[in-house]
Scaffold this motif. Structure first.
Motif, PDB file in Angstrom:
ATOM      1  N   LEU A  73       0.830  -1.204   0.000  1.00 52.61           N
ATOM      2  CA  LEU A  73       0.000   0.000   0.000  1.00 52.61           C
ATOM      3  C   LEU A  73       0.865   1.255   0.000  1.00 52.61           C
ATOM      4  CD1 LEU A  73      -3.037   0.657   0.126  1.00 52.61           C
ATOM      5  CD2 LEU A  73      -2.767   0.881   2.587  1.00 52.61           C
ATOM      6  N   THR A  74       1.947   1.236   0.752  1.00 53.34           N
ATOM      7  CA  THR A  74       2.872   2.368   0.774  1.00 53.34           C
ATOM      8  C   THR A  74       3.547   2.549  -0.578  1.00 53.34           C
ATOM      9  OG1 THR A  74       3.272   1.962   3.111  1.00 53.34           O
ATOM     10  CG2 THR A  74       4.869   3.337   1.969  1.00 53.34           C
ATOM     11  N   GLY A  75       3.928   1.453  -1.219  1.00 49.24           N
ATOM     12  CA  GLY A  75       4.529   1.547  -2.551  1.00 49.24           C
ATOM     13  C   GLY A  75       3.558   2.122  -3.574  1.00 49.24           C
ATOM     14  N   ILE A  76       2.305   1.685  -3.520  1.00 47.74           N
ATOM     15  CA  ILE A  76       1.292   2.225  -4.438  1.00 47.74           C
ATOM     16  C   ILE A  76       1.095   3.715  -4.186  1.00 47.74           C
ATOM     17  CG2 ILE A  76      -1.169   2.138  -5.017  1.00 47.74           C
ATOM     18  CD1 ILE A  76      -0.984  -0.908  -4.477  1.00 47.74           C
ATOM     19  N   TRP A  77       1.022   4.106  -2.910  1.00 47.45           N
ATOM     20  CA  TRP A  77       0.874   5.517  -2.584  1.00 47.45           C
ATOM     21  C   TRP A  77       2.066   6.330  -3.088  1.00 47.45           C
ATOM     22  CZ3 TRP A  77       4.091   8.474   0.502  1.00 47.45           C
ATOM     23  CH2 TRP A  77       3.666   9.787   0.718  1.00 47.45           C
ATOM     24  N   ALA A  78       3.279   5.804  -2.937  1.00 49.14           N
ATOM     25  CA  ALA A  78       4.480   6.528  -3.365  1.00 49.14           C
ATOM     26  C   ALA A  78       4.487   6.729  -4.878  1.00 49.14           C
ATOM     27  CB  ALA A  78       5.729   5.785  -2.912  1.00 49.14           C
ATOM     28  N   VAL A  79       4.123   5.689  -5.628  1.00 49.96           N
ATOM     29  CA  VAL A  79       4.083   5.816  -7.091  1.00 49.96           C
ATOM     30  C   VAL A  79       3.007   6.817  -7.506  1.00 49.96           C
ATOM     31  CG1 VAL A  79       3.553   4.557  -9.215  1.00 49.96           C
ATOM     32  CG2 VAL A  79       5.064   3.544  -7.517  1.00 49.96           C
ATOM     33  N   THR A  80       1.859   6.779  -6.851  1.00 48.24           N
ATOM     34  CA  THR A  80       0.786   7.713  -7.175  1.00 48.24           C
ATOM     35  C   THR A  80       1.199   9.149  -6.866  1.00 48.24           C
ATOM     36  OG1 THR A  80      -0.830   6.008  -6.651  1.00 48.24           O
ATOM     37  CG2 THR A  80      -1.639   8.263  -6.732  1.00 48.24           C
ATOM     38  N   ALA A  81       1.833   9.358  -5.714  1.00 45.48           N
ATOM     39  CA  ALA A  81       2.280  10.704  -5.350  1.00 45.48           C
ATOM     40  C   ALA A  81       3.359  11.201  -6.303  1.00 45.48           C
ATOM     41  CB  ALA A  81       2.791  10.717  -3.916  1.00 45.48           C
ATOM     42  N   TRP A  82       4.262  10.312  -6.715  1.00 42.85           N
ATOM     43  CA  TRP A  82       5.329  10.707  -7.639  1.00 42.85           C
ATOM     44  C   TRP A  82       4.753  11.077  -9.005  1.00 42.85           C
ATOM     45  CZ3 TRP A  82      10.467  11.365  -6.754  1.00 42.85           C
ATOM     46  CH2 TRP A  82      11.275  11.541  -7.868  1.00 42.85           C
ATOM     47  N   ASN A  83       3.790  10.300  -9.476  1.00 37.57           N
ATOM     48  CA  ASN A  83       3.208  10.569 -10.791  1.00 37.57           C
ATOM     49  C   ASN A  83       2.262  11.757 -10.778  1.00 37.57           C
ATOM     50  OD1 ASN A  83       4.573   8.480 -12.041  1.00 37.57           O
ATOM     51  ND2 ASN A  83       2.953   6.999 -11.621  1.00 37.57           N
ATOM     52  N   SER A  84       1.704  12.127  -9.623  1.00 41.77           N
ATOM     53  CA  SER A  84       0.782  13.255  -9.576  1.00 41.77           C
ATOM     54  C   SER A  84       1.503  14.589  -9.694  1.00 41.77           C
ATOM     55  CB  SER A  84      -0.034  13.221  -8.286  1.00 41.77           C
ATOM     56  OG  SER A  84       0.795  13.495  -7.182  1.00 41.77           O
ATOM     57  N   ALA A  85       2.815  14.594  -9.531  1.00 43.38           N
ATOM     58  CA  ALA A  85       3.575  15.834  -9.657  1.00 43.38           C
ATOM     59  C   ALA A  85       3.566  16.345 -11.091  1.00 43.38           C
ATOM     60  CB  ALA A  85       5.005  15.633  -9.173  1.00 43.38           C
ATOM     61  N   GLY A  86       3.346  15.465 -12.030  1.00 46.17           N
ATOM     62  CA  GLY A  86       3.244  15.878 -13.433  1.00 46.17           C
ATOM     63  C   GLY A  86       4.552  16.375 -14.002  1.00 46.17           C
ATOM     64  N   ASP A  87       4.489  17.554 -14.607  1.00 50.11           N
ATOM     65  CA  ASP A  87       5.656  18.104 -15.305  1.00 50.11           C
ATOM     66  C   ASP A  87       6.444  19.090 -14.459  1.00 50.11           C
ATOM     67  OD1 ASP A  87       5.040  16.644 -17.550  1.00 50.11           O
ATOM     68  OD2 ASP A  87       3.753  18.200 -18.386  1.00 50.11           O
ATOM     69  N   ILE A  88       6.316  19.003 -13.156  1.00 51.22           N
ATOM     70  CA  ILE A  88       7.054  19.919 -12.288  1.00 51.22           C
ATOM     71  C   ILE A  88       8.523  19.513 -12.299  1.00 51.22           C
ATOM     72  CG2 ILE A  88       7.347  20.711  -9.913  1.00 51.22           C
ATOM     73  CD1 ILE A  88       4.367  20.186  -9.528  1.00 51.22           C
ATOM     74  N   GLN A  89       9.378  20.474 -12.544  1.00 52.88           N
ATOM     75  CA  GLN A  89      10.815  20.219 -12.598  1.00 52.88           C
ATOM     76  C   GLN A  89      11.469  20.713 -11.311  1.00 52.88           C
ATOM     77  OE1 GLN A  89      12.486  18.701 -15.144  1.00 52.88           O
ATOM     78  NE2 GLN A  89      10.472  18.298 -16.019  1.00 52.88           N
ATOM     79  N   MET A  90      12.393  19.921 -10.780  1.00 55.31           N
ATOM     80  CA  MET A  90      13.148  20.336  -9.603  1.00 55.31           C
ATOM     81  C   MET A  90      14.428  21.011 -10.085  1.00 55.31           C
ATOM     82  SD  MET A  90      14.352  18.389  -6.074  1.00 55.31           S
ATOM     83  CE  MET A  90      13.630  16.906  -6.505  1.00 55.31           C
ATOM     84  N   SER A  91      14.740  22.143  -9.462  1.00 58.55           N
ATOM     85  CA  SER A  91      15.938  22.875  -9.858  1.00 58.55           C
ATOM     86  C   SER A  91      17.194  22.163  -9.352  1.00 58.55           C
ATOM     87  CB  SER A  91      15.889  24.297  -9.288  1.00 58.55           C
ATOM     88  OG  SER A  91      16.029  24.267  -7.881  1.00 58.55           O
ATOM     89  N   LYS A  92      18.315  22.683  -9.817  1.00 55.02           N
ATOM     90  CA  LYS A  92      19.601  22.128  -9.397  1.00 55.02           C
ATOM     91  C   LYS A  92      19.774  22.257  -7.882  1.00 55.02           C
ATOM     92  CE  LYS A  92      23.078  24.639 -10.412  1.00 55.02           C
ATOM     93  NZ  LYS A  92      24.188  25.368 -11.028  1.00 55.02           N
ATOM     94  N   HIS A  93      19.309  23.366  -7.325  1.00 56.14           N
ATOM     95  CA  HIS A  93      19.421  23.574  -5.881  1.00 56.14           C
ATOM     96  C   HIS A  93      18.529  22.596  -5.109  1.00 56.14           C
ATOM     97  CE1 HIS A  93      21.808  27.055  -6.677  1.00 56.14           C
ATOM     98  NE2 HIS A  93      20.825  27.661  -7.344  1.00 56.14           N
ATOM     99  N   GLY A  94      17.385  22.236  -5.672  1.00 55.28           N
ATOM    100  CA  GLY A  94      16.512  21.252  -5.039  1.00 55.28           C
ATOM    101  C   GLY A  94      17.170  19.884  -4.969  1.00 55.28           C
ATOM    102  N   TRP A  95      17.838  19.480  -6.065  1.00 55.27           N
ATOM    103  CA  TRP A  95      18.526  18.183  -6.075  1.00 55.27           C
ATOM    104  C   TRP A  95      19.693  18.171  -5.096  1.00 55.27           C
ATOM    105  CZ3 TRP A  95      16.404  14.006  -7.674  1.00 55.27           C
ATOM    106  CH2 TRP A  95      15.465  14.033  -8.692  1.00 55.27           C
ATOM    107  N   ILE A  96      20.402  19.306  -4.998  1.00 55.17           N
ATOM    108  CA  ILE A  96      21.508  19.400  -4.048  1.00 55.17           C
ATOM    109  C   ILE A  96      20.979  19.288  -2.618  1.00 55.17           C
ATOM    110  CG2 ILE A  96      23.276  20.958  -3.103  1.00 55.17           C
ATOM    111  CD1 ILE A  96      23.676  21.975  -5.993  1.00 55.17           C
ATOM    112  N   ALA A  97      19.876  20.000  -2.324  1.00 58.85           N
ATOM    113  CA  ALA A  97      19.289  19.933  -0.983  1.00 58.85           C
ATOM    114  C   ALA A  97      18.791  18.526  -0.672  1.00 58.85           C
ATOM    115  CB  ALA A  97      18.139  20.942  -0.868  1.00 58.85           C
ATOM    116  N   LEU A  98      18.187  17.854  -1.642  1.00 61.27           N
ATOM    117  CA  LEU A  98      17.712  16.490  -1.440  1.00 61.27           C
ATOM    118  C   LEU A  98      18.888  15.544  -1.164  1.00 61.27           C
ATOM    119  CD1 LEU A  98      15.299  14.508  -1.527  1.00 61.27           C
ATOM    120  CD2 LEU A  98      15.768  14.235  -3.957  1.00 61.27           C
TER     121      LEU A  98
END
Length: 88
Positions: free
Chosen positions: A21-46
């Motif tokens: 159930l957690t895996g299904i929720w994670a995939v759904t949440a990841w796919n719901s972001a759509g075309d939102i792009q994370m900046s270079k600073h976001g990847w560094i912070a992550l």
């Protein structure tokens, strides 16, 4: 090897169900972001957040094992000096 009881099998089934159930929720949440792009600073912070979280977690676990092996826990708890019950 000891056989699993019915309650252990039920617990294992519930945990596997929650994991799925957690895996299904994670995939759904990841796919719901759509075309939102994370900046270079976001990847560094992550990356830095993940690295330091793992570093702190591993460091605290290492300190816990060191404390247990070196006898510091025995000094802090004087009530444990009695005989330990056997493990079943």
């Amino acid at each position: 090897m000891k056989r699993m009881s019915v309650s252990q099998i039920f617990l294992l089934a519930v945990l596997v169900f929650l994991l799925a159930l957690t895996g299904i929720w994670a995939v759904t949440a990841w796919n719901s972001a759509g075309d939102i792009q994370m900046s270079k600073h976001g990847w560094i912070a992550l990356g830095l957040g993940t690295f330091f979280s793992l570093l702190i977690g591993c460091g605290l676990m290492a300190l816990m094992f060191y404390s247990n092996r070196s006898g510091h826990d025995d000094k802090a708890d004087p009530f444990r000096k009695g005989p330990q019950p056997p493990f079943t």
